[in-house]
Motif scaffolding. Structure first.
Motif, PDB file in Angstrom:
ATOM      1  N   ASP A 167       0.868  -1.171   0.000  1.00  0.00           N
ATOM      2  CA  ASP A 167       0.000   0.000   0.000  1.00  0.00           C
ATOM      3  C   ASP A 167       0.903   1.219   0.000  1.00  0.00           C
ATOM      4  N   ILE A 168       0.964   1.945  -1.116  1.00  0.00           N
ATOM      5  CA  ILE A 168       1.909   3.063  -1.150  1.00  0.00           C
ATOM      6  C   ILE A 168       1.266   4.295  -0.515  1.00  0.00           C
ATOM      7  N   ALA A 169       1.794   4.702   0.624  1.00  0.00           N
ATOM      8  CA  ALA A 169       1.247   5.849   1.347  1.00  0.00           C
ATOM      9  C   ALA A 169       1.701   7.155   0.697  1.00  0.00           C
ATOM     10  N   PHE A 170       2.965   7.198   0.282  1.00  0.00           N
ATOM     11  CA  PHE A 170       3.520   8.398  -0.348  1.00  0.00           C
ATOM     12  C   PHE A 170       4.577   7.996  -1.357  1.00  0.00           C
ATOM     13  N   VAL A 171       4.689   8.778  -2.413  1.00  0.00           N
ATOM     14  CA  VAL A 171       5.866   8.700  -3.268  1.00  0.00           C
ATOM     15  C   VAL A 171       6.723   9.926  -2.923  1.00  0.00           C
ATOM     16  N   MET A 172       7.999   9.674  -2.716  1.00  0.00           N
ATOM     17  CA  MET A 172       8.899  10.700  -2.164  1.00  0.00           C
ATOM     18  C   MET A 172      10.110  10.927  -3.037  1.00  0.00           C
ATOM     19  N   SER A 173      10.742  12.084  -2.846  1.00  0.00           N
ATOM     20  CA  SER A 173      12.088  12.290  -3.351  1.00  0.00           C
ATOM     21  C   SER A 173      12.727  13.357  -2.483  1.00  0.00           C
ATOM     22  N   HIS A 174      14.043  13.478  -2.562  1.00  0.00           N
ATOM     23  CA  HIS A 174      14.747  14.428  -1.703  1.00  0.00           C
ATOM     24  C   HIS A 174      15.466  15.468  -2.554  1.00  0.00           C
ATOM     25  N   LEU A 175      15.228  16.738  -2.244  1.00  0.00           N
ATOM     26  CA  LEU A 175      15.867  17.833  -2.980  1.00  0.00           C
ATOM     27  C   LEU A 175      17.311  18.016  -2.497  1.00  0.00           C
ATOM     28  N   ALA A 176      18.230  18.038  -3.452  1.00  0.00           N
ATOM     29  CA  ALA A 176      19.654  18.094  -3.095  1.00  0.00           C
ATOM     30  C   ALA A 176      20.121  19.495  -2.718  1.00  0.00           C
ATOM     31  N   CYS A 177      19.542  20.503  -3.357  1.00  0.00           N
ATOM     32  CA  CYS A 177      20.083  21.870  -3.214  1.00  0.00           C
ATOM     33  C   CYS A 177      19.005  22.876  -2.852  1.00  0.00           C
ATOM     34  N   ALA A 178      17.995  22.420  -2.110  1.00  0.00           N
ATOM     35  CA  ALA A 178      16.855  23.294  -1.830  1.00  0.00           C
ATOM     36  C   ALA A 178      17.229  24.488  -0.963  1.00  0.00           C
ATOM     37  N   ASP A 179      18.365  24.408  -0.263  1.00  0.00           N
ATOM     38  CA  ASP A 179      18.771  25.560   0.555  1.00  0.00           C
ATOM     39  C   ASP A 179      19.443  26.641  -0.288  1.00  0.00           C
TER      40      ASP A 179
END
Ligand SMILES: *Cc1c(COP(=O)(O)O)cnc(C)c1O
Length: 251
Positions: A167-179
């Motif tokens: 059951d996929i609750a969320f699909v995610m990714s992580h921003l490398a340079c968001a700062d």
């Protein structure tokens, strides 16, 4: 609402007084949540809530309305599970290490699946238990650290049965340079994420860390995932820090 920790420094005899302002923590959580009223706001409490104490921090944020908590490792998740009410959803960023399936499922901990191997492992465990198991699925959109590669995503798209039982609750990714708001990486990752989420219609998206929240609405999606800004750290390097300080050291 302050938590005060006194530290006696053995060697020099100097003493310090560390104050963790849980009221400021709460205010920071509510301020971030108010930036995206249509979204839910999670809390990243890995590494003992960035050193501030995962128990106190998580309890304070739960009381402020937070229901999604992200840690790095299963041990942190198990410890938190015993502290937080059952409505709290606990995610393990490093995913499913072999042998952790049983405790994860038994303790209602949601792994962030980062590879086809981890997906296969969780799907197999679901079959063993005879029930669906929840997970988040992470896509690598350019961070090159964690998540499904474009090739793995393609395999998943052409063989959706690989996700049977999950059951996929969320699909995610992580921003490398968001700062760094002006960094070209941000728009590139946003575009890669939009492309990737086509494979997961109707699945909520969780994308923005602290910096991402300040990049604008199109980065918000369904669940915000801040860490450092909750604790008073600057979400963007080249702008004034809007967060309240949470930690104070008096010498
Ligand atoms: C640490 C981490 C975060 C939080 O990042 P901040 O920059 O501290 O807000 C969010 N997502 C993932 C996957 C992380 O590892």
């Amino acid at each position: 609402m302050d938590m005060q920790i006194s530290r006696q420094q053995a060697a020099g005899g100097a003493s310090g007084h560390l104050t963790i302002d849980l009221g400021a923590l709460r205010d920071n959580y509510l301020a971030l949540a108010a930036m995206a009223p249509a979204c839910q706001t999670a809390a990243v409490v890995k590494a003992d809530a960035y050193g501030l104490g995962a128990d106190m921090v998580s309890q304070t944020l739960f009381d402020a309305g937070c229901r999604h908590f992200f840690v790095a490792h299963i041990d942190e998740a198990l410890a938190l599970r015993l502290r937080l009410p059952a409505e709290a959803r606990i995610f393990v960023l490093n995913g499913l290490q072999p042998g952790n399936e049983t405790s994860c499922a038994a303790m209602a901990i949601t792994p962030v699946l980062n590879s086809l191997e981890q997906i296969a492992q969780w799907a197999a465990h679901s079959k063993t238990l005879g029930r669906k198991l929840a997970a988040a699925v992470q896509i690598d959109t350019g961070m090159c650290r964690l998540g499904l590669s474009p090739e793995e995503l393609e395999t998943l798209t052409s063989q959706p049965q690989l996700l049977d039982g999950i059951d996929i609750a969320f699909v995610m990714s992580h921003l490398a340079c968001a700062d760094e708001p002006g960094h070209a990486c941000n728009a590139a990752q946003l575009s890669a994420m939009r492309q990737a989420t086509i494979a997961f219609p109707d699945v909520p998206v969780c994308f923005s860390n602290s910096g991402g929240i300040f990049l604008g609405r199109e980065y918000h999606n369904h669940l915000l995932r801040p860490g450092i800004a909750l604790y008073g750290g600057a979400p963007s390097l080249d702008r004034p820090n809007p967060m309240k300080p949470v930690v104070r050291l008096d010498l």
